[in-house]
Scaffold this active site. Structure first.
Site, short mmCIF file in Angstrom:
data_model
loop_
_atom_site.label_atom_id
_atom_site.label_comp_id
_atom_site.label_asym_id
_atom_site.label_seq_id
_atom_site.Cartn_x
_atom_site.Cartn_y
_atom_site.Cartn_z
N GLY A 15 35.63 7.20 4.75
CA GLY A 15 34.58 6.20 4.42
C GLY A 15 33.48 6.76 4.71
O GLY A 15 33.03 7.12 3.90
N THR A 56 32.85 4.40 15.98
CA THR A 56 31.71 5.59 15.49
C THR A 56 30.39 5.23 16.28
O THR A 56 30.23 4.79 16.41
CB THR A 56 31.07 5.13 13.54
OG1 THR A 56 32.89 5.36 13.12
CG2 THR A 56 30.56 5.90 13.35
N1 ASP Z 1 32.46 3.38 9.54
C1 ASP Z 1 33.73 3.68 9.97
C2 ASP Z 1 34.71 4.60 8.65
O1 ASP Z 1 35.43 3.28 8.16
C3 ASP Z 1 34.46 2.92 10.66
C4 ASP Z 1 33.71 3.14 12.31
O2 ASP Z 1 32.23 2.65 12.57
O3 ASP Z 1 34.57 2.98 13.12
O4 ASP Z 1 34.98 5.31 8.15
#
Ligand code: ASP
Length: 289
Positions: A180, A150
């Site tokens: 998420g 992310t």
């Molecule tokens: N936090 C993000 C999610 O769970 C994933 C990520 O940080 O890559 O959707």
């Protein structure tokens, strides 16, 4: 609040995950470029909210990162993205969840700041994107290699305002419709001029269960950015999960913590001649508050 005090800081992250050694320089360079472009907005006296959107758009266009163009696919092989922005001056929040087929989810989230709802998901988010004329995704986009990458950004502008933004393709192979932590205020991000700003990456369910951004914001005034970031990551001891946090105080001091092996990050600030970037908090440690 001070006005035009000449102080500005912008911190970018490109995800908490393991990054192969040969790829690290590229991840750091992508973050540095986003920090440079976002930092330019602040250096010119622009607003924190514009700077964080601008920086995240840069990362959404880089295929290495799991956001926008590089977004990973869900279990059905479809790209569904989450994004959010938060304005620390007004506490306005705009978010989209499980949105498809847009190039810059963060800008759709930004447009939500003018609306009453704070979060639209699925078809509703798609209809809103269409309504504002959001740019469609490039049909030839290739998903990033997977993992938690992310992207996010926090900034403090010369008027003393802070903002936060995040954008993600979520977790690879996730259930269809899963949203998420990224667009959830108090979980994946938060910004409040009176306390500071935070943005997170990592396993969204764990970040949400621990309300990590909320805990950071509550701890910030007494603990400062580094200790607040570390405390949030320590909360993962209760839920499990990997994550990373970037944190900013109202004076532009920042801190970074993660329990993932790598966390690509960059900082630009009025006191730096150029952005500094790396793939571990330690790479920027000499500039923390
Ligand atoms: N936090 C993000 C999610 O769970 C994933 C990520 O940080 O890559 O959707």
């Amino acid at each position: 609040m001070p006005t035009d005090d000449g102080i500005w800081t912008l911190v970018v992250h490109g995800g908490a995950r393991f990054i192969l050694e040969q790829d690290r320089a590229r991840f750091a360079a992508g973050c540095a470029e986003a920090a440079r472009v976002g930092g330019d907005v602040l250096a010119r006296g622009g607003r924190a909210i514009d700077a964080v959107e601008t920086a995240v758009r840069v990362l959404e266009d880089l295929p290495d990162f799991n956001a926008g163009t590089g977004s990973v696919r869900n279990v059905a092989g479809i790209v569904e993205m989450d994004a959010a922005v938060m304005d620390g001056e007004t506490l306005a929040i705009g978010g989209v969840g499980a949105i498809r087929d847009v190039r810059h989810p963060v800008s759709v989230a930004r447009a939500m700041l003018d609306e009453t709802p704070i979060l639209l998901v699925g078809d509703g988010a798609g209809q809103f994107a269409e309504h504002i004329g959001a740019e469609p995704a490039d049909a030839g986009s290739i998903p990033a290699s997977g993992g938690c990458d992310t992207v996010g950004c926090i900034a403090r502008d010369q008027s003393g305002h802070v903002a936060a933004a995040g954008s993600t393709g979520g977790l690879e192979g996730k259930m269809a419709g899963r949203v998420g932590d990224t667009p959830l205020p108090g979980c994946g991000l938060y910004a409040d001029d009176r306390a500071g700003a935070a943005a997170l990456s990592g396993e969204g369910e764990s970040i949400a269960r621990g309300m990590l951004a909320a805990h950071i914001l509550f701890a910030l005034p007494d603990s400062g950015p580094l200790a607040a970031a570390q405390m949030a990551i320590a909360r993962l001891g209760r839920t499990g999960g990997e994550a990373g946090a970037i944190v900013l105080d109202p004076d532009g001091g920042f801190g970074i913590a993660h329990n993932s092996e790598q966390f690509s990050v960059a900082v630009a600030a009025h006191w730096l001649d150029a952005p500094r970037a790396g793939t571990h908090a330690d790479d920027l440690r000499e500039w923390f508050t």
